[in-house]
Design an enzyme around this catalytic site. Structure first.
Site, PDB file in Angstrom:
ATOM      1  CB  THR A 199       6.141  -6.016   5.248  1.00  0.00           C
ATOM      2  OG1 THR A 199       5.741  -5.170   4.183  1.00  0.00           O
ATOM      3  CG2 THR A 199       7.353  -5.430   5.928  1.00  0.00           C
TER       4      THR A 199
ATOM      5  N   GLY B 275      -1.681  -4.801   8.487  1.00  0.00           N
ATOM      6  CA  GLY B 275      -2.813  -4.206   9.185  1.00  0.00           C
ATOM      7  C   GLY B 275      -3.926  -5.214   9.383  1.00  0.00           C
TER       8      GLY B 275
ATOM      9  CD  GLU C  80       1.017   0.564  -0.730  1.00  0.00           C
ATOM     10  OE1 GLU C  80       1.587   0.068  -1.727  1.00  0.00           O
ATOM     11  OE2 GLU C  80       0.166  -0.050  -0.063  1.00  0.00           O
TER      12      GLU C  80
END
Lengths: 658, 658
Positions: free
Chosen positions: B138, B177, B421
């Site tokens: 992303t 993350g 997701e």
């Protein structure tokens, strides 16, 4: 420099943003006053909210106290007074991020519930901040049902004192704002006992902390209830009382007094007090509910014309996400609702001013209607706006989920409005009780208050719409809403009667109808909101494009409500399936129309960048730059001890053999 | 000691809680394994979440890293392996509060996208934690639409390197993350350029931090994106690349390779990779979505039998709030949904296992159906469960709003599942595209996958129910759901065709139908969920009361869906108004029936007090005591500098004259 994707949206406005702003403010003078307040507050660094999203609960509390103290100076400096025209804009300009809000409630409760002597004693002390007040009603085990409160106040004729106690843990006061760390005094609601007899709930002024060193008074245990979903800046507190003695004069005694010998005397009518509690529900709508929804719409809509994603047309640039029908369907109904509720708020304010004038003349006839409307609209508006803010948040995808978007804190704060000042389900059932009563009264030919006269006019007709354009006629949709409200009220009244006639006890029957009663109450409020929006549009000046765009929003608000709740309209065949398809078609058409003016419509709310405090919603639309700059300031970008402690040993394999 | 108001609820269970638990776990052996894992984790103080609600983002991050490192030891100690039967319970036992989750994604992506040589090099390094991996897809300006990613990787034949760049701010990697502070390596997705030609998005292994001192590598700017609505324990990061050079060998090259001379070679089928992405959506349902809803139900239902408020019957004790119909109507449908989605999760897992076996045999026929189901159910379940958790939170009033209830953090965490997701609206439109395609194919007499064969069987009949008991027949309601799904799909397909035939371009026509397409996709999933629940109940053993109570929940799930969405069922007259009244009656009756077993039904989820981490939801129901004890530990009960700085001067009037 303004992001061109946002700038282009402003060039095509179909109406004058300044004119609409004046309409929302109630005149251009009001706009000027508002802007002057905002400018004064925002240019003062003490009121800055810049680091808010990085602060701990302790830091937020300290900042709120600092701001509250500074605000006193500021008001003096600026010549603002509590009764002046600026006052209502101050709280909005501060985004509510200030302490001592309960101090005002403390003062109001003394003014309303206290004797002249008590007012003369306490109000000056409070005004001069020689004490800090709070308001201790809710207990750990008791909220809505006031009669259930367990704190006791036993009158001791020997010493002429009340002895206050928290008899068990569920009786501990819990939630009062400003009480956890700041307050020196509070108004405690407790069961009054005289000579062993209980006289019910009464208010008592209790000092809880020393005025010298702020230590807790003897017999007082108090503190902060800890972390909440929001309101980090408020020290919501707990309070436990062990044989705390207060003088007889500390029971607020406008309506009832305990004489030295223990004689209990009631005096005057408490109805005006009841009216006061009712108005609180209306007064919170504007600041606590509408403003957050308007901010969320501003943020989400500006972001949605700056964010581009996927291709709408093959070969072209990625499209602005607001050009997708699904995104329009998420955001534009929220925008329409913000306007609808702004106008219903005006309507309610006016109604309550009228009610107040009547009550001054000792005419209490309007009270039941005002209670029903304030309860119902508090519930419907808080619920609708909370859902709306959540939709705006989710419509911004991952960036909406960042605190830096401003949306999470708008959501976590507005959510509380569904709970405080009356839990929504309970409020809706109050409204429903009024509806059922009035419905029965109408049927028996008795007169009913103006807002419910329509209940008598049950029509068994059909919706006359013949094509999708007919559904842009306010008469058509207002009547449909009215029909549904009448049907839900009458059918639930019938169920209730059937149950009772079949031998079910009254309270059981009521309980078995509550899910449907809630539906009826919502339908009633929804009908009034639609009708009021349509009537407001009717009265607008036809110049400057304002009436036209407001008419579109009114249509959207009404049709979105039908589209989202088709069953209610289809149920008895008032609206046919073919007509419902027309509603859908008109509704979807409207989305594309309003989309063109979406940015000007949120610009008219006139939020400054500082008041939005959002990396996504700024006036210039420089979203990515701002997110990046802002993230770099986060305390999470400081060195973490986790590296030396865990990561380094792990990577260097000096950890005990894995 | 158990609160008697909670204890009494357990004595009247109509079924064996242990038996139901075994059913949910998939056998008593599984229950034993689960409990052993939970016991091992919860007895270890390093994994404690006790102070979680009081911690800052920095403290949460540090704790998560500590736990992740400790977990490695623990697994060795306990003999747990990643392929062992305990593994799936570990994450649940930790409540996901652990770092390095992306390290696993890093490893998986290398396993799936890397060549054998790459796997042989990187997987051992990762397994031994000689590096910490992340996954950088992303970007600030790009999420769902992968082709729009802007990061570039230019092949330099001279040096045999790729040169990675972030050409503009919107191309900055954002959200990955473990990347903000922990990761040393990451898989970067970038547009591949060779000799000036773009070959689209490819994955590259990039080192971002020194293995020696963790400093950022040359040309790398990275950090933490700052505060979010939840996931404080995760260091979601940003990454900006300036001429970062990596060797040619670092492009993951299972499916395409760049030869030394710059020749671009595609190899093999990427379909299996596509399947992997699809399974991720299913795999998150259990841990990230169902568990939070089950926890929220446990907390809210236990609290609702302990909390008493107002009187249901005059003269009696205040009533348990779960005895109010409105409270039942809030909570029990969420409980039914938790069970419904548990069973649909089993169904999907099984289907995907079958799909995996087929794909191993190079049969990719099931892929479109699996994609449609995983997309649709990911969206429907995350949306439904998020709303459910919010309802549970609000149903607990003020106490639900306290972080100490555990509900706010469940809500703020599950909310993210609607976004990550695959954003839900986009996923539903993927499902809708499949439905429309299959509907067209059926109409043309072509075969379609099993889950959509029903689309061909358009029936124009009417619902045959004659009384309210008929609506407790799964055949009756399943057929009604099927009818609605067919109607919404077929009517939207017709609208789409009409638009295209009237000259609207295909992509515009699609956009104009998307609101309705989303409805069709939801109806499809809802139908399958109801059908699957009914079939599951059918197969249950009739002993121990399990089948009976599951049948009630299945009925409630189905009827709640109809009751909440009456318009869809009334629209074409399939269900009449009279039948809808029967649905309402049966639905409300069911609430009272299931209410009796509500506590045993949540007890069967078998959450320990530590895993709930809630002052409201503990097994013993000592709510008030726990809230009080817990609040006292809050850092907000330490001395605040605000007193000396602001309160004291204010109260003592030493502030500059107000």
């Amino acid at each position: 420099s303004v992001n061109p994707d946002l700038g282009s949206e402003r060039q095509t406005a179909s109406f004058s943003v300044e004119k609409l702003m004046a309409l929302l403010d109630g005149g251009t003078e009001q706009t000027q006053i508002r802007r002057a307040v905002v400018e004064a507050i925002e240019s003062d660094p003490v009121f800055s909210r810049e680091n808010q999203y990085f602060q701990t609960q302790n830091e937020r509390y300290e900042a709120a106290v600092r701001k509250a103290v500074h605000l006193q100076k500021k008001m003096n400096e600026m010549g603002w007074t509590e009764n002046g025209p600026e006052y209502k804009y101050i709280y909005r300009a501060l985004s509510g991020d200030v302490a001592f809000l309960l101090h005002r409630v403390f003062m109001r409760s003394i003014s309303v519930l206290g004797s002249d002597k008590q007012i003369a004693k306490w109000i000056p002390l409070a005004t001069q901040h020689k004490l800090i007040g709070s308001y201790a009603q809710t207990e750990l085990g008791h909220g809505t049902y006031l009669q259930g409160l367990e704190t006791t106040a036993v009158f001791d004729t020997a010493t002429q004192e009340f002895i206050l106690n928290t008899p068990k843990i569920s009786a501990m006061k819990w939630w009062p704002g400003d009480m956890g760390r700041s307050a020196t005094h509070t108004v405690v609601f407790a069961q009054l006992y005289i000579h062993g007899k209980c006289y019910g709930i009464h208010p008592f002024i209790v000092q809880i902390r020393s005025l010298q060193d702020h230590s807790l008074c003897p017999g007082v245990i108090a503190g902060d209830i800890g972390p909440k979903m929001n309101f980090e800046h408020i020290d919501n507190g707990y309070l436990l009382l062990k044989n705390v003695r207060i003088p007889r004069e500390n029971m607020l005694s406008k309506f009832c007094e305990v004489r030295p010998d223990g004689t209990y005397v009631k005096q005057g009518s408490q109805k005006i007090n009841y009216f006061t509690m009712t108005t609180v529900r209306i007064s919170l709508i504007s600041d606590e509910v509408l403003t957050p929804l308007m901010k969320a719409c501003t943020i989400a809509i500006r972001y949605s014309v700056v964010r581009r994603q996927s291709k709408l047309k093959p070969g072209e640039q990625e499209a602005k996400i607001l050009d997708y029908q699904t995104q329009q369907e998420k955001l534009l109904p929220q925008l329409a609702a913000a306007y609808a509720f702004h106008f219903i708020n005006d309507y309610l304010q006016e109604l309550f001013n009228r009610g107040y004038r009547e009550i001054q003349r000792k005419n209490f006839d309007m009270l039941p209607e005002l209670h029903a409307l304030s309860s119902g609209f508090k519930a419907v508006i808080t619920q609708h706006c909370t859902a709306g803010v959540e939709i705006c948040l989710r419509a911004c995808g991952g960036h909406g989920y960042s605190l830096l978007s401003g949306l999470p804190s708008l959501y976590t704060k507005i959510l509380a409005s569904c709970i405080y000042e009356g839990e929504n389900t309970i409020l809706l059932l109050q409204t429903a009780r009024f509806l059922i009563k009035c419905f029965m009264a109408s049927n028996a030919g008795q007169p009913v208050p103006p807002s419910v006269t329509y209940l008598a006019a049950v029509k068994h007709g059909k919706c006359p719409a013949k094509n999708k354009l007919d559904f842009l006629s306010p008469d058509i949709y207002t009547e449909a809403y009215q029909h549904v409200a009448v049907r839900l009220t009458s059918s639930t009244a019938a169920k209730l009667q059937d149950l009772i006639q079949s031998g079910v006890k009254k309270h059981d029957a009521w309980n078995q109808c509550t899910v449907q009663l809630v539906q009826a109450a919502k339908a009633h409020c929804h009908y009034i909101a639609v009708k009021n929006f349509a009537e407001t549009v009717e009265k607008l000046e036809t110049k400057a494009g304002i009436q036209k765009i407001m008419k579109h929003l009114c249509d959207l608000f009404a049709l979105h409500g039908i589209f989202s709740n088709t069953g209610a309209f289809l149920h008895d065949g008032y609206t046919s399936a073919a007509q419902m398809d027309m509603v859908t078609a008109s509704y979807l058409d409207l989305l594309a129309v309003i989309r063109k003016d979406a940015v000007p419509l949120v610009d008219a709310f006139d939020f400054t960048d500082k008041s939005l405090n959002s990396a996504l919603g700024s006036y210039d639309g420089q979203v990515y730059q701002r997110l990046y700059e802002w993230a770099q300031k986060s305390p999470t970008n400081q060195m973490s001890p986790a590296y030396e402690r865990y990561l380094k040993p792990l990577l260097h394999n000096t950890l005990s053999k894995l």
